[in-house]
Design a protein around this motif. Sequence first.
Motif, mmCIF file in Angstrom:
data_model
loop_
_atom_site.group_PDB
_atom_site.id
_atom_site.type_symbol
_atom_site.label_atom_id
_atom_site.label_comp_id
_atom_site.label_asym_id
_atom_site.label_seq_id
_atom_site.Cartn_x
_atom_site.Cartn_y
_atom_site.Cartn_z
ATOM 1 N N ARG A 23 0.823 -1.210 0.000
ATOM 2 C CA ARG A 23 0.000 0.000 0.000
ATOM 3 C C ARG A 23 0.860 1.263 0.000
ATOM 4 N NH1 ARG A 23 -4.964 -2.065 0.873
ATOM 5 N NH2 ARG A 23 -5.087 -3.979 2.071
ATOM 6 N N ALA A 27 1.265 7.644 -6.888
ATOM 7 C CA ALA A 27 0.489 7.615 -8.135
ATOM 8 C C ALA A 27 1.355 7.639 -9.386
ATOM 9 C CB ALA A 27 -0.498 8.781 -8.157
ATOM 10 N N LEU A 55 -4.916 0.403 -12.036
ATOM 11 C CA LEU A 55 -5.018 1.829 -12.328
ATOM 12 C C LEU A 55 -6.280 2.367 -11.671
ATOM 13 C CD1 LEU A 55 -4.082 1.988 -16.115
ATOM 14 C CD2 LEU A 55 -2.658 2.523 -14.141
ATOM 15 N N ASP A 56 -6.241 3.627 -11.285
ATOM 16 C CA ASP A 56 -7.423 4.307 -10.767
ATOM 17 C C ASP A 56 -8.137 4.914 -11.967
ATOM 18 O OD1 ASP A 56 -9.330 5.999 -9.687
ATOM 19 O OD2 ASP A 56 -7.999 6.770 -8.127
ATOM 20 N N PRO A 57 -9.358 4.447 -12.277
ATOM 21 C CA PRO A 57 -10.044 4.950 -13.476
ATOM 22 C C PRO A 57 -10.407 6.430 -13.388
ATOM 23 C CG PRO A 57 -11.489 3.523 -12.208
ATOM 24 C CD PRO A 57 -10.142 3.474 -11.554
ATOM 25 N N ASN A 58 -10.430 6.995 -12.188
ATOM 26 C CA ASN A 58 -10.810 8.395 -12.005
ATOM 27 C C ASN A 58 -9.618 9.329 -11.866
ATOM 28 O OD1 ASN A 58 -13.581 7.691 -11.953
ATOM 29 N ND2 ASN A 58 -13.308 7.013 -9.844
ATOM 30 N N ALA A 59 -8.428 8.796 -11.907
ATOM 31 C CA ALA A 59 -7.232 9.624 -11.728
ATOM 32 C C ALA A 59 -6.214 9.273 -12.801
ATOM 33 C CB ALA A 59 -6.636 9.383 -10.339
ATOM 34 N N ASN A 62 -1.949 5.152 -10.720
ATOM 35 C CA ASN A 62 -2.355 3.861 -10.163
ATOM 36 C C ASN A 62 -3.297 4.059 -8.983
ATOM 37 O OD1 ASN A 62 -0.863 3.812 -7.528
ATOM 38 N ND2 ASN A 62 0.891 4.078 -8.895
ATOM 39 N N ALA A 63 -3.855 2.958 -8.493
ATOM 40 C CA ALA A 63 -4.831 2.996 -7.403
ATOM 41 C C ALA A 63 -4.175 3.082 -6.024
ATOM 42 C CB ALA A 63 -5.738 1.767 -7.481
ATOM 43 N N GLY A 64 -2.846 3.097 -5.959
ATOM 44 C CA GLY A 64 -2.159 3.275 -4.692
ATOM 45 C C GLY A 64 -1.787 1.995 -3.972
ATOM 46 N N TYR A 65 -2.017 0.856 -4.630
ATOM 47 C CA TYR A 65 -1.644 -0.422 -4.020
ATOM 48 C C TYR A 65 -1.306 -1.422 -5.115
ATOM 49 C CZ TYR A 65 -6.188 -2.311 -5.368
ATOM 50 O OH TYR A 65 -7.279 -2.741 -6.093
ATOM 51 N N SER A 124 -2.590 -2.048 -17.103
ATOM 52 C CA SER A 124 -2.743 -2.526 -15.733
ATOM 53 C C SER A 124 -3.074 -4.011 -15.658
ATOM 54 C CB SER A 124 -3.813 -1.717 -14.988
ATOM 55 O OG SER A 124 -5.099 -2.124 -15.369
#
Length: 162
Positions: A23, A27, A55-59, A62-65, A124
């Motif tokens: 974790r 990003a 991946l973070d689809p809203n940013a 990456n999703a941070g983990y 991803s």
Amino acid sequence: FGAMQLGGRLGPMTSVCTTIVIRNVPAEYSQEALIQEVCEAMCSEDCFDFFHLPLDPNAMGNAGYAVVNFPDLALAQRAFQVFSNHAWRLNGRMVSMASPAHTQGLEANVRNCQEDSFNDGYQSSPVIVWKGQRVELNRVFSQLRSQDPVHIQPKQQQLQQQ
């Protein structure tokens, strides 16, 4: 391992835990850059057999983990220790935390991916390593389907009907 202090919470690292979640991944890390840093921190180019940095689809990042499975318990335990307090090269202000993943083992993680849709070459898409070689996710899925009783049974019935 027993219970270990993880970011203010207790998290058990059991004798069957080979998959950890890393974790606080900054990003700006791509999956390839994070793989390189994990391998360097572990002093091994082939330390894992499953690696996924969603991946973070809203940013724009990456999703941070990351979810990482190690082929044996000793490597998983070492990774748990290394990434329980690792200073990131690309962002030294952030420090990683590690915890056991809910899904454990290579096969369980790959089967878990079958529920998600990943295109070949998608940035991803999880990285699978088999016998020292990276393997495409679709190839792994076809191998698993050939071993799945739901898919084997119709083939056996077709042979019996001929």
